[in-house]
Design a protein around this motif. Sequence first.
Motif, PDB file in Angstrom:
ATOM      1  N   ASP A   1      13.875  10.454   8.990  1.00  0.00           N
ATOM      2  CA  ASP A   1      14.068   8.714   8.968  1.00  0.00           C
ATOM      3  C   ASP A   1      15.730   8.577   8.904  1.00  0.00           C
ATOM      4  OD1 ASP A   1      12.171   6.918   7.153  1.00  0.00           O
ATOM      5  OD2 ASP A   1      14.476   6.475   7.181  1.00  0.00           O
TER       6      ASP A   1
ATOM      7  N   VAL B   1      18.844  10.862   9.305  1.00  0.00           N
ATOM      8  CA  VAL B   1      18.367  11.069  10.813  1.00  0.00           C
ATOM      9  C   VAL B   1      17.675  10.167  11.601  1.00  0.00           C
ATOM     10  CG1 VAL B   1      18.105  12.976  12.402  1.00  0.00           C
ATOM     11  CG2 VAL B   1      19.265  13.889  10.728  1.00  0.00           C
TER      12      VAL B   1
ATOM     13  N   TYR C   1      10.827 -13.481   2.379  1.00  0.00           N
ATOM     14  CA  TYR C   1      10.343 -13.259   3.546  1.00  0.00           C
ATOM     15  C   TYR C   1       9.758 -13.926   4.736  1.00  0.00           C
ATOM     16  CZ  TYR C   1       9.978  -8.339   2.346  1.00  0.00           C
ATOM     17  OH  TYR C   1      10.741  -7.467   2.046  1.00  0.00           O
TER      18      TYR C   1
ATOM     19  N   PHE D   1       6.875 -14.208   7.883  1.00  0.00           N
ATOM     20  CA  PHE D   1       5.857 -13.577   7.805  1.00  0.00           C
ATOM     21  C   PHE D   1       5.162 -13.630   9.709  1.00  0.00           C
ATOM     22  CE2 PHE D   1       3.799 -14.444   3.329  1.00  0.00           C
ATOM     23  CZ  PHE D   1       4.711 -13.341   2.810  1.00  0.00           C
TER      24      PHE D   1
HETATM   25  C1  FAD Z   1       5.778  -9.303   0.914  1.00  0.00           C
HETATM   26  C2  FAD Z   1       4.593  -8.275   1.786  1.00  0.00           C
HETATM   27  C3  FAD Z   1       3.665  -7.750   1.265  1.00  0.00           C
HETATM   28  C4  FAD Z   1       2.616  -6.932   1.888  1.00  0.00           C
HETATM   29  N1  FAD Z   1       1.541  -6.446   1.126  1.00  0.00           N
HETATM   30  C5  FAD Z   1       0.887  -6.068   1.387  1.00  0.00           C
HETATM   31  C6  FAD Z   1      -0.769  -5.374   0.681  1.00  0.00           C
HETATM   32  O1  FAD Z   1      -0.980  -5.765  -0.049  1.00  0.00           O
HETATM   33  N2  FAD Z   1      -1.328  -4.739   1.793  1.00  0.00           N
HETATM   34  C7  FAD Z   1      -1.057  -3.884   2.484  1.00  0.00           C
HETATM   35  O2  FAD Z   1      -1.486  -2.864   3.400  1.00  0.00           O
HETATM   36  N3  FAD Z   1       0.419  -4.064   3.963  1.00  0.00           N
HETATM   37  C8  FAD Z   1       1.649  -5.026   2.585  1.00  0.00           C
HETATM   38  N4  FAD Z   1       2.723  -5.645   3.574  1.00  0.00           N
HETATM   39  C9  FAD Z   1       2.471  -4.614   4.766  1.00  0.00           C
HETATM   40  C10 FAD Z   1       2.913  -3.294   4.427  1.00  0.00           C
HETATM   41  O3  FAD Z   1       4.729  -2.854   3.421  1.00  0.00           O
HETATM   42  C11 FAD Z   1       3.923  -2.698   5.563  1.00  0.00           C
HETATM   43  O4  FAD Z   1       2.629  -2.618   6.582  1.00  0.00           O
HETATM   44  C12 FAD Z   1       4.483  -1.010   5.786  1.00  0.00           C
HETATM   45  O5  FAD Z   1       4.988  -0.781   4.868  1.00  0.00           O
HETATM   46  C13 FAD Z   1       4.726  -0.777   6.828  1.00  0.00           C
HETATM   47  O6  FAD Z   1       4.569   1.325   6.769  1.00  0.00           O
HETATM   48  P1  FAD Z   1       5.668   1.563   8.098  1.00  0.00           P
HETATM   49  O7  FAD Z   1       5.664   2.724   7.892  1.00  0.00           O
HETATM   50  O8  FAD Z   1       4.881   1.246   9.513  1.00  0.00           O
HETATM   51  O9  FAD Z   1       6.694   0.778   8.095  1.00  0.00           O
HETATM   52  P2  FAD Z   1       8.522   0.901   7.743  1.00  0.00           P
HETATM   53  O10 FAD Z   1       7.445   1.268   6.100  1.00  0.00           O
HETATM   54  O11 FAD Z   1       9.057  -0.111   7.888  1.00  0.00           O
HETATM   55  O12 FAD Z   1       8.913   2.513   8.005  1.00  0.00           O
HETATM   56  C14 FAD Z   1       9.760   2.561   9.027  1.00  0.00           C
HETATM   57  C15 FAD Z   1      10.931   3.298   8.659  1.00  0.00           C
HETATM   58  O13 FAD Z   1      11.155   4.358   9.566  1.00  0.00           O
HETATM   59  C16 FAD Z   1      12.367   4.236   9.548  1.00  0.00           C
HETATM   60  N5  FAD Z   1      12.783   3.481  10.882  1.00  0.00           N
HETATM   61  C17 FAD Z   1      13.236   2.493  11.462  1.00  0.00           C
HETATM   62  N6  FAD Z   1      14.106   2.906  12.823  1.00  0.00           N
HETATM   63  C18 FAD Z   1      14.937   4.225  12.692  1.00  0.00           C
HETATM   64  C19 FAD Z   1      15.384   5.138  13.791  1.00  0.00           C
HETATM   65  N7  FAD Z   1      16.068   4.716  15.240  1.00  0.00           N
HETATM   66  N8  FAD Z   1      15.299   6.223  13.521  1.00  0.00           N
HETATM   67  C20 FAD Z   1      14.410   6.869  12.452  1.00  0.00           C
HETATM   68  N9  FAD Z   1      13.859   5.971  11.466  1.00  0.00           N
HETATM   69  C21 FAD Z   1      13.752   4.813  11.643  1.00  0.00           C
HETATM   70  C22 FAD Z   1      12.924   3.244   8.532  1.00  0.00           C
HETATM   71  O14 FAD Z   1      14.009   3.271   8.195  1.00  0.00           O
HETATM   72  C23 FAD Z   1      12.107   3.048   7.567  1.00  0.00           C
HETATM   73  O15 FAD Z   1      11.591   4.033   6.920  1.00  0.00           O
HETATM   74  C24 FAD Z   1       3.333  -6.304   2.770  1.00  0.00           C
HETATM   75  C25 FAD Z   1       4.637  -6.837   3.739  1.00  0.00           C
HETATM   76  C26 FAD Z   1       5.329  -7.592   3.327  1.00  0.00           C
HETATM   77  C27 FAD Z   1       6.793  -7.523   3.465  1.00  0.00           C
END
Ligand code: FAD
Length: 535
Positions: free
Chosen positions: A36, A129, A265, A267
């Motif tokens: 990450d 990283v 935010y 959406f």
């Molecule tokens: C206001 C709001 C309310 C929400 N409510 C809900 C809910 O109630 N229920 C639900 O299921 N979902 C909800 N969601 C959606 C949910 O939060 C996301 O779908 C979820 O956090 C996505 O997780 P992810 O691991 O795919 O991505 P992220 O959490 O975005 O993680 C991506 C990671 O990749 C890393 N990264 C990015 N680029 C690189 C790179 N080049 N090299 C290395 N690391 C990198 C980042 O640092 C980050 O840690 C909500 C979202 C919002 C904004």
Amino acid sequence: MSTSIQTDVLIVGLGPVGAALANLLGRYGIRVTAIDKSTEIFNAPRAIALDNEALRILQMCGLEEGAFETVAIPEVRMHSPAFGQYSRAVTAGAIDGHPKLVTFYQPELEQVLRQRLNQYPHVTVQLGVALQSFQQQDTHVQAVLQDSQGHAIQVSARYLVGADGASSLVRQALGQDFKGKTYAEDWLVVDAKNAAKAIDHVEFICDPKRPTPHMVAPGGRQRWEFKLQAGETREQMEHPDTVKRLLPPWATPGQDIEIERVAVYRFHARVADRFQVGRAFLVGDAAHITPPFVGQGLVAGLRDVANLGWKLAWVVQGLADPELLASYTQERQPHVRAMIDLAKWMGRLVMPSNGITAFVTHGVMKTLGHIPKLRRLFEHLEIKPANRFKQGCFVPPGANSVLTRGGQAPQTWVRRQASSPTQTTTALSDDVLGTGFAMIGFGVCPRSNLTATERARWEHLGGRFLQIDPRGRPATSPPGDAWEDIGGSLLPHPLPHGWVAIVRPDKVVMHDGPATDSAAILNLAIHELKPIAAH
Ligand SMILES: Cc1cc2nc3c(=O)[nH]c(=O)nc-3n(C[C@H](O)[C@H](O)[C@H](O)COP(=O)(O)OP(=O)(O)OC[C@H]3O[C@@H](n4cnc5c(N)ncnc54)[C@H](O)[C@@H]3O)c2cc1C
């Protein structure tokens, strides 16, 4: 200076979805490098709600009940200024061994998922990283990373998974369009804690002037989401004075509640064209993003990793042909789209564009609620698209199938009888089925019609045998393999005499039929797995 690493799976992004995948692959014994770019867990207000399917997948990742704090939500209420409560969804109770709906604190879940990775010596985590670029070769992916001191790291991985969130570099490098829509409306999300008094449910105040979802969460937390009105800016809305003005009549910041974090935010509803290009995959927000009105963004990402994790593991271990991986997009994408459509529909209820639309929409919903069949659709969440595949890695249903092939096998409580009643074990059935494939005999020994060669082949492919009996019926299988269905929902109803089923590691039913056809059932399921010829 440049270092170089060899791994089986490189996971880019250790958000909740990447961390869940790393745990699953860790359980399957796969060599993983997970990176990450940030050293800290992202602390902005994001996911707050999880459904029973998400909790079941976290169970598959090895998280026991209570591993992170949750609040079970009994009800979701929909209010309108004209009609009061015009609709509701009953979320009390459990499905497949888990509450239908809970709220939670996302940073705590992410912390727990990361901590659990320490138990897998074959999973390496590198924080701070970032992925810079990658190239696909015939046999591997060659990636260039950069650490926080600017040093380059070369990685050679058999597969790369982009779990790098909505702005995914992996998705862009794969040339994938992120088709869909970005909403014109902005929302202020306010998370507060240590509330003196709180609601115990979720409410949507569908006032066209200022729609406001409001919900309770663990740690005395509450969340409000306020839609911005024309002319309001991010800076104004995130200002403490604005929050102080908006929160009454529920609470008074500084007096009976503490503001924890606020953020504005916008959406989106977007889906990548393909979730796989060659040896690279997209999961979670990198593959799809949804408006949050049905709380399904993270849940969808968890469904992705449950689906992809075992497929990658079986291919890496040489037990399945890489062709199997094509079923990931095939199985996941239609459900992702259906869930986004539901979220958009819900968005129209929550944020009608004006007073007239609100009056008509909410009035129609209230009227339809008087028709029991239609009321049930919403009230008992029957409008929620079932996670059931039309195509993919399963044997298509035939006239005689009694289980939902291509759909999730139910989970229930099961009990193993021992010689002494004090040694009786009770467990959730997924834990008993284990992390691999299972051939279940319902009221029959699943091995009974198989040759020694067929049994050995199944076990070589990571398959096991289990008998599930109706409660109170004496087992006919060897001790240790037979369990009683004490929850009463895993056995097919009505139970045909001597029935068998094949269940995948993600608990999807692959095939079922009479035990007299066990050998054919097993062979067809193995064919779906596309094992490489040597096996
Ligand atoms: C206001 C709001 C309310 C929400 N409510 C809900 C809910 O109630 N229920 C639900 O299921 N979902 C909800 N969601 C959606 C949910 O939060 C996301 O779908 C979820 O956090 C996505 O997780 P992810 O691991 O795919 O991505 P992220 O959490 O975005 O993680 C991506 C990671 O990749 C890393 N990264 C990015 N680029 C690189 C790179 N080049 N090299 C290395 N690391 C990198 C980042 O640092 C980050 O840690 C909500 C979202 C919002 C904004």
